[in-house]
Design a protein around this motif. Structure first.
Motif, PDB file in Angstrom:
ATOM      1  N   TRP A 169     -80.285  25.786  52.604  1.00 28.66           N
ATOM      2  CA  TRP A 169     -79.127  25.486  51.748  1.00 28.66           C
ATOM      3  C   TRP A 169     -79.354  26.037  50.338  1.00 28.66           C
ATOM      4  CZ3 TRP A 169     -74.366  24.037  52.862  1.00 28.66           C
ATOM      5  CH2 TRP A 169     -73.537  23.552  51.838  1.00 28.66           C
ATOM      6  N   GLY A 170     -80.568  25.896  49.825  1.00 33.27           N
ATOM      7  CA  GLY A 170     -80.869  26.412  48.499  1.00 33.27           C
ATOM      8  C   GLY A 170     -80.728  27.931  48.430  1.00 33.27           C
ATOM      9  N   THR A 171     -81.098  28.625  49.489  1.00 30.22           N
ATOM     10  CA  THR A 171     -80.921  30.076  49.524  1.00 30.22           C
ATOM     11  C   THR A 171     -79.444  30.436  49.467  1.00 30.22           C
ATOM     12  OG1 THR A 171     -82.953  30.406  50.788  1.00 30.22           O
ATOM     13  CG2 THR A 171     -81.314  32.166  50.900  1.00 30.22           C
ATOM     14  N   LEU A 172     -78.638  29.728  50.250  1.00 30.43           N
ATOM     15  CA  LEU A 172     -77.192  30.011  50.263  1.00 30.43           C
ATOM     16  C   LEU A 172     -76.552  29.727  48.905  1.00 30.43           C
ATOM     17  CD1 LEU A 172     -76.314  28.411  53.731  1.00 30.43           C
ATOM     18  CD2 LEU A 172     -76.422  30.858  53.205  1.00 30.43           C
ATOM     19  N   ARG A 173     -76.927  28.591  48.311  1.00 33.05           N
ATOM     20  CA  ARG A 173     -76.268  28.167  47.070  1.00 33.05           C
ATOM     21  C   ARG A 173     -76.808  28.883  45.846  1.00 33.05           C
ATOM     22  NH1 ARG A 173     -73.129  26.487  45.070  1.00 33.05           N
ATOM     23  NH2 ARG A 173     -73.248  24.322  44.348  1.00 33.05           N
ATOM     24  N   ASP A 174     -78.124  29.039  45.746  1.00 36.30           N
ATOM     25  CA  ASP A 174     -78.727  29.565  44.519  1.00 36.30           C
ATOM     26  C   ASP A 174     -79.016  31.061  44.604  1.00 36.30           C
ATOM     27  OD1 ASP A 174     -78.646  26.987  43.475  1.00 36.30           O
ATOM     28  OD2 ASP A 174     -80.628  26.494  44.239  1.00 36.30           O
ATOM     29  N   ALA A 175     -79.769  31.459  45.603  1.00 39.63           N
ATOM     30  CA  ALA A 175     -80.135  32.881  45.700  1.00 39.63           C
ATOM     31  C   ALA A 175     -78.932  33.755  46.010  1.00 39.63           C
ATOM     32  CB  ALA A 175     -81.213  33.069  46.765  1.00 39.63           C
ATOM     33  N   MET A 176     -78.015  33.273  46.869  1.00 35.74           N
ATOM     34  CA  MET A 176     -76.852  34.068  47.259  1.00 35.74           C
ATOM     35  C   MET A 176     -75.606  33.716  46.463  1.00 35.74           C
ATOM     36  SD  MET A 176     -77.509  34.113  51.399  1.00 35.74           S
ATOM     37  CE  MET A 176     -76.129  35.225  51.708  1.00 35.74           C
ATOM     38  N   GLY A 177     -75.643  32.611  45.722  1.00 32.64           N
ATOM     39  CA  GLY A 177     -74.525  32.247  44.849  1.00 32.64           C
ATOM     40  C   GLY A 177     -73.275  31.776  45.549  1.00 32.64           C
ATOM     41  N   LEU A 178     -73.399  31.256  46.763  1.00 34.91           N
ATOM     42  CA  LEU A 178     -72.222  30.787  47.488  1.00 34.91           C
ATOM     43  C   LEU A 178     -71.772  29.421  46.981  1.00 34.91           C
ATOM     44  CD1 LEU A 178     -73.091  31.702  51.201  1.00 34.91           C
ATOM     45  CD2 LEU A 178     -71.776  33.034  49.533  1.00 34.91           C
ATOM     46  N   GLU A 179     -70.471  29.207  46.969  1.00 30.86           N
ATOM     47  CA  GLU A 179     -69.922  27.895  46.649  1.00 30.86           C
ATOM     48  C   GLU A 179     -70.182  26.947  47.825  1.00 30.86           C
ATOM     49  OE1 GLU A 179     -68.584  26.836  43.765  1.00 30.86           O
ATOM     50  OE2 GLU A 179     -69.212  28.796  43.001  1.00 30.86           O
ATOM     51  N   PRO A 180     -70.116  25.635  47.595  1.00 34.09           N
ATOM     52  CA  PRO A 180     -70.435  24.686  48.671  1.00 34.09           C
ATOM     53  C   PRO A 180     -69.652  24.914  49.956  1.00 34.09           C
ATOM     54  CG  PRO A 180     -70.341  23.530  46.585  1.00 34.09           C
ATOM     55  CD  PRO A 180     -69.886  24.934  46.316  1.00 34.09           C
ATOM     56  N   ASP A 181     -68.346  25.158  49.857  1.00 35.55           N
ATOM     57  CA  ASP A 181     -67.548  25.359  51.072  1.00 35.55           C
ATOM     58  C   ASP A 181     -67.973  26.612  51.820  1.00 35.55           C
ATOM     59  OD1 ASP A 181     -66.100  23.049  50.742  1.00 35.55           O
ATOM     60  OD2 ASP A 181     -64.351  24.037  49.853  1.00 35.55           O
ATOM     61  N   ALA A 182     -68.279  27.670  51.078  1.00 36.18           N
ATOM     62  CA  ALA A 182     -68.720  28.908  51.721  1.00 36.18           C
ATOM     63  C   ALA A 182     -70.085  28.714  52.380  1.00 36.18           C
ATOM     64  CB  ALA A 182     -68.770  30.047  50.705  1.00 36.18           C
ATOM     65  N   ALA A 183     -70.977  27.985  51.712  1.00 36.46           N
ATOM     66  CA  ALA A 183     -72.294  27.708  52.287  1.00 36.46           C
ATOM     67  C   ALA A 183     -72.165  26.854  53.546  1.00 36.46           C
ATOM     68  CB  ALA A 183     -73.174  27.007  51.254  1.00 36.46           C
ATOM     69  N   ARG A 184     -71.228  25.914  53.528  1.00 38.33           N
ATOM     70  CA  ARG A 184     -71.011  25.077  54.712  1.00 38.33           C
ATOM     71  C   ARG A 184     -70.521  25.915  55.888  1.00 38.33           C
ATOM     72  NH1 ARG A 184     -66.523  23.343  56.576  1.00 38.33           N
ATOM     73  NH2 ARG A 184     -65.426  23.649  54.602  1.00 38.33           N
ATOM     74  N   LEU A 185     -69.654  26.873  55.629  1.00 39.03           N
ATOM     75  CA  LEU A 185     -69.171  27.740  56.709  1.00 39.03           C
ATOM     76  C   LEU A 185     -70.312  28.541  57.317  1.00 39.03           C
ATOM     77  CD1 LEU A 185     -65.791  29.039  55.212  1.00 39.03           C
ATOM     78  CD2 LEU A 185     -66.107  27.352  57.044  1.00 39.03           C
ATOM     79  N   VAL A 186     -71.229  28.999  56.478  1.00 39.30           N
ATOM     80  CA  VAL A 186     -72.397  29.728  56.995  1.00 39.30           C
ATOM     81  C   VAL A 186     -73.250  28.803  57.856  1.00 39.30           C
ATOM     82  CG1 VAL A 186     -74.513  30.947  56.372  1.00 39.30           C
ATOM     83  CG2 VAL A 186     -72.415  31.367  55.066  1.00 39.30           C
ATOM     84  N   LEU A 187     -73.485  27.588  57.358  1.00 38.78           N
ATOM     85  CA  LEU A 187     -74.257  26.614  58.121  1.00 38.78           C
ATOM     86  C   LEU A 187     -73.594  26.347  59.472  1.00 38.78           C
ATOM     87  CD1 LEU A 187     -76.491  24.446  58.402  1.00 38.78           C
ATOM     88  CD2 LEU A 187     -74.982  22.880  57.152  1.00 38.78           C
ATOM     89  N   THR A 188     -72.282  26.150  59.464  1.00 39.43           N
ATOM     90  CA  THR A 188     -71.549  25.878  60.699  1.00 39.43           C
ATOM     91  C   THR A 188     -71.667  27.045  61.672  1.00 39.43           C
ATOM     92  OG1 THR A 188     -69.975  24.500  59.481  1.00 39.43           O
ATOM     93  CG2 THR A 188     -69.296  25.269  61.658  1.00 39.43           C
ATOM     94  N   ARG A 189     -71.539  28.264  61.145  1.00 41.09           N
ATOM     95  CA  ARG A 189     -71.634  29.436  62.022  1.00 41.09           C
ATOM     96  C   ARG A 189     -73.034  29.557  62.627  1.00 41.09           C
ATOM     97  NH1 ARG A 189     -69.083  35.419  60.954  1.00 41.09           N
ATOM     98  NH2 ARG A 189     -69.829  36.353  62.904  1.00 41.09           N
ATOM     99  N   ALA A 190     -74.054  29.302  61.814  1.00 39.58           N
ATOM    100  CA  ALA A 190     -75.436  29.418  62.298  1.00 39.58           C
ATOM    101  C   ALA A 190     -75.720  28.353  63.373  1.00 39.58           C
ATOM    102  CB  ALA A 190     -76.411  29.272  61.133  1.00 39.58           C
ATOM    103  N   VAL A 191     -75.314  27.111  63.131  1.00 38.89           N
ATOM    104  CA  VAL A 191     -75.545  26.039  64.105  1.00 38.89           C
ATOM    105  C   VAL A 191     -74.773  26.324  65.388  1.00 38.89           C
ATOM    106  CG1 VAL A 191     -75.163  23.585  64.592  1.00 38.89           C
ATOM    107  CG2 VAL A 191     -76.087  24.301  62.367  1.00 38.89           C
ATOM    108  N   THR A 192     -73.531  26.806  65.249  1.00 43.95           N
ATOM    109  CA  THR A 192     -72.717  27.153  66.427  1.00 43.95           C
ATOM    110  C   THR A 192     -73.378  28.250  67.233  1.00 43.95           C
ATOM    111  OG1 THR A 192     -70.684  26.506  65.266  1.00 43.95           O
ATOM    112  CG2 THR A 192     -70.461  27.926  67.206  1.00 43.95           C
ATOM    113  N   ALA A 193     -73.843  29.289  66.552  1.00 44.46           N
ATOM    114  CA  ALA A 193     -74.485  30.405  67.249  1.00 44.46           C
ATOM    115  C   ALA A 193     -75.727  29.943  68.002  1.00 44.46           C
ATOM    116  CB  ALA A 193     -74.838  31.499  66.247  1.00 44.46           C
TER     117      ALA A 193
END
Length: 199
Positions: A169-193
């Motif tokens: 989550w820290g990589t998505l939010r801080d290193a990649m600069g994603l907003e919370p909703d965008a980071a959540r979508l990435v998390l959802t896609r990764a868990v789904t995959a």
């Protein structure tokens, strides 16, 4: 034979109660400062926030390691209070969505504490212990919620756990600069995959 007289109500020692209030105030102050973004609060700032003297702080905690231990426990308690079990009988897509919504909310909440812990964790057995405890809780939740899909696959369970933890989550939010909703979508896609990939 006369009936035994009722026992008088147990008295709470005033000094013990005050001591416990002071200790709680110090822990709450430490946690509050961290959650407000003060990642390395000094003993002086913690005492001031708690409204106690430095002497009182050190009389309740032998060192900062002891305070870290108490604060780590408090943060885990807050996590448990905010956590709501996702029903295991939902369809897979609904379970994934509910799980990722909650993980995103909890990870966003603990972000300051996770960042503060990262600064001290290599040198703090207490913080290392709470990291393992938190990881175990997430792993157990995944194992129960997605039992049918995981089906005893320890590698899949490890991958899901790693994906769900703060470093990701820290990589998505801080290193990649994603907003919370965008980071959540990435998390959802990764868990789904991970859960729908062919074995």
């Amino acid at each position: 034979m006369p009936a035994a007289s009722p026992r008088p109500p147990q008295r709470i020692d005033g000094r013990t109660a005050r001591s416990e209030r002071t200790r709680n105030a110090i822990v709450e102050a430490h946690v509050a400062l961290i959650l407000e973004g003060d990642l390395r609060p000094t003993a002086d700032r913690i005492a001031k926030q708690a409204g106690v003297s430095l002497r009182a702080l050190w009389s309740h905690f032998a060192d900062m390691e002891a305070l870290f231990a108490a604060s780590g426990e408090r943060i885990l308690e807050q996590r448990d209070e905010a956590h709501q079990a996702v029903p295991t009988d939902l369809p897979l897509a609904a379970r994934i969505e509910a799980y990722c919504q909650q993980r995103a909310r909890l990870l966003e909440h603990i972000a300051p504490a996770a960042k503060a812990s990262a600064l001290k964790e290599p040198f703090s057995p207490a913080l290392q212990s709470y990291r393992r405890s938190h990881t175990d809780r997430v792993r157990t939740e995944l194992k129960i919620l997605f039992a049918r899909e995981i089906n005893g696959d320890e590698t899949l369970l490890a991958a899901l756990t790693a994906t769900s933890m703060w470093p990701t989550w820290g990589t998505l939010r801080d290193a990649m600069g994603l907003e919370p909703d965008a980071a959540r979508l990435v998390l959802t896609r990764a868990v789904t995959a991970l859960l729908t990939a062919a074995p």
